[in-house]
Design a protein around this motif. Sequence first.
Motif, PDB file in Angstrom:
ATOM      1  N   ALA A   1      19.271  58.622  62.181  1.00  0.00           N
ATOM      2  CA  ALA A   1      17.986  59.311  62.295  1.00  0.00           C
ATOM      3  C   ALA A   1      17.329  58.906  63.608  1.00  0.00           C
ATOM      4  O   ALA A   1      17.690  57.897  64.230  1.00  0.00           O
ATOM      5  CB  ALA A   1      17.083  58.970  61.114  1.00  0.00           C
ATOM      6  N   LEU A   2      16.360  59.716  64.021  1.00  0.00           N
ATOM      7  CA  LEU A   2      15.599  59.466  65.244  1.00  0.00           C
ATOM      8  C   LEU A   2      14.111  59.498  64.929  1.00  0.00           C
ATOM      9  O   LEU A   2      13.659  60.312  64.119  1.00  0.00           O
ATOM     10  CB  LEU A   2      15.906  60.511  66.312  1.00  0.00           C
ATOM     11  CG  LEU A   2      17.371  60.726  66.720  1.00  0.00           C
ATOM     12  CD1 LEU A   2      17.466  61.886  67.707  1.00  0.00           C
ATOM     13  CD2 LEU A   2      17.957  59.454  67.305  1.00  0.00           C
TER      14      LEU A   2
ATOM     15  N   PRO B   1      17.953  63.784  61.059  1.00  0.00           N
ATOM     16  CA  PRO B   1      16.515  64.073  60.958  1.00  0.00           C
ATOM     17  C   PRO B   1      15.735  63.430  62.098  1.00  0.00           C
ATOM     18  O   PRO B   1      16.057  62.327  62.553  1.00  0.00           O
ATOM     19  CB  PRO B   1      16.128  63.472  59.604  1.00  0.00           C
ATOM     20  CG  PRO B   1      17.161  62.428  59.342  1.00  0.00           C
ATOM     21  CD  PRO B   1      18.430  62.919  59.966  1.00  0.00           C
ATOM     22  N   ILE B   2      14.716  64.131  62.562  1.00  0.00           N
ATOM     23  CA  ILE B   2      13.868  63.651  63.647  1.00  0.00           C
ATOM     24  C   ILE B   2      12.430  63.623  63.160  1.00  0.00           C
ATOM     25  O   ILE B   2      11.913  64.620  62.661  1.00  0.00           O
ATOM     26  CB  ILE B   2      13.974  64.554  64.884  1.00  0.00           C
ATOM     27  CG1 ILE B   2      15.416  64.611  65.391  1.00  0.00           C
ATOM     28  CG2 ILE B   2      13.048  64.065  65.989  1.00  0.00           C
ATOM     29  CD1 ILE B   2      15.624  65.589  66.531  1.00  0.00           C
ATOM     30  N   SER B   3      11.775  62.476  63.291  1.00  0.00           N
ATOM     31  CA  SER B   3      10.360  62.340  62.965  1.00  0.00           C
ATOM     32  C   SER B   3       9.590  62.066  64.251  1.00  0.00           C
ATOM     33  O   SER B   3      10.096  61.365  65.143  1.00  0.00           O
ATOM     34  CB  SER B   3      10.128  61.189  61.980  1.00  0.00           C
ATOM     35  OG  SER B   3      10.848  61.392  60.784  1.00  0.00           O
ATOM     36  N   VAL B   4       8.403  62.598  64.353  1.00  0.00           N
ATOM     37  CA  VAL B   4       7.560  62.401  65.537  1.00  0.00           C
ATOM     38  C   VAL B   4       6.287  61.679  65.115  1.00  0.00           C
ATOM     39  O   VAL B   4       5.607  62.085  64.170  1.00  0.00           O
ATOM     40  CB  VAL B   4       7.207  63.748  66.202  1.00  0.00           C
ATOM     41  CG1 VAL B   4       6.282  63.523  67.398  1.00  0.00           C
ATOM     42  CG2 VAL B   4       8.477  64.464  66.638  1.00  0.00           C
ATOM     43  N   VAL B   5       5.973  60.582  65.809  1.00  0.00           N
ATOM     44  CA  VAL B   5       4.751  59.832  65.555  1.00  0.00           C
ATOM     45  C   VAL B   5       3.675  60.354  66.501  1.00  0.00           C
ATOM     46  O   VAL B   5       3.819  60.258  67.727  1.00  0.00           O
ATOM     47  CB  VAL B   5       4.965  58.321  65.757  1.00  0.00           C
ATOM     48  CG1 VAL B   5       3.661  57.567  65.530  1.00  0.00           C
ATOM     49  CG2 VAL B   5       6.056  57.807  64.821  1.00  0.00           C
ATOM     50  N   GLU B   6       2.628  60.905  65.931  1.00  0.00           N
ATOM     51  CA  GLU B   6       1.569  61.503  66.742  1.00  0.00           C
ATOM     52  C   GLU B   6       0.732  60.430  67.452  1.00  0.00           C
ATOM     53  O   GLU B   6       0.628  59.297  66.988  1.00  0.00           O
ATOM     54  CB  GLU B   6       0.658  62.367  65.859  1.00  0.00           C
ATOM     55  CG  GLU B   6       1.383  63.534  65.192  1.00  0.00           C
ATOM     56  CD  GLU B   6       1.949  64.533  66.186  1.00  0.00           C
ATOM     57  OE1 GLU B   6       1.452  64.582  67.340  1.00  0.00           O
ATOM     58  OE2 GLU B   6       2.879  65.270  65.818  1.00  0.00           O
TER      59      GLU B   6
END
Length: 286
Positions: free
Chosen positions: A229-230, A255-260
């Motif tokens: 994962a990223l 899966p890719i998650s983005v931290v705002e």
Amino acid sequence: MSTIEVPAWFTDALALTPEQHTVAVDGVSIAYQTWGAPDGEPVVLIHGGAAHAGWWDHIAPNLAANHRIIAPNLSGHGASGHRHGYSLAQWAAETMAVAAAESSVPPILLGHSLGGLIALTAATDAANTIRGTLAIDSSITPKSGERWSHLPGMNRSEHPIYRDRATILSRYRTIPEDAATIPYIRDYVAERSIMQVEGGWRWRFDPAIFETAPWWNPDDLLAIRGEVALILGRRGAADADIEEWVQARFGDRIPISVVEDSGHHVMLDQPIALTGHLQQLLARWS
């Protein structure tokens, strides 16, 4: 130094003092620290370039309820020894060695920036059995990797010597800087990034780590068999091309998650959000 009031969650995390260890890997002493029960599932937290294991001190205790958390200082960093040359493969070997020193169970590898590339490198080695691999804002594509070679301060051949501790701490900067970085966390890692030498103070890491650019070949993702994962910072070094490239080649497999509201150094910018992402990931992979 920061004058912002330090919240209880941060001081409570730091109150859980890690155990300190060393293991010899290819003739060099590798220092690492641990949290959690010795029989917990092993999770290795790998710091970025020119950083150290202390970057995880406020994150690791919140992951240790059901896991053995292991944070090494890579060779050339922190309290570990230095080498004549460095490579992703060598650092990956160190990572697997500290994991093996703590448990015979296949580990989960979570790495930030350079640490993410090291985790991915370990996961592509057929000799390694790894439960899951996470790269946090790591430059895995040629475009994002090229960006690093032009940042100031990344190609210094030797450290300057600063006359006193206050002076060197006032010069501490993350590369790149971001407005979201929390001052009291930045100050904490800065204080553990320096060492006293004859004539003054200098940075603790070996500047020779930058002599070889350890860019990752993104096609090597094809060789990873386990979970991967990223996590990206919204303004991080992992440009939007990473999302497009990964989704085009792998679809939903990675899966890719983005931290705002985060730059590259997610644990310094949005530590609570990052911790939540990591807790969810560990629960899923465990």
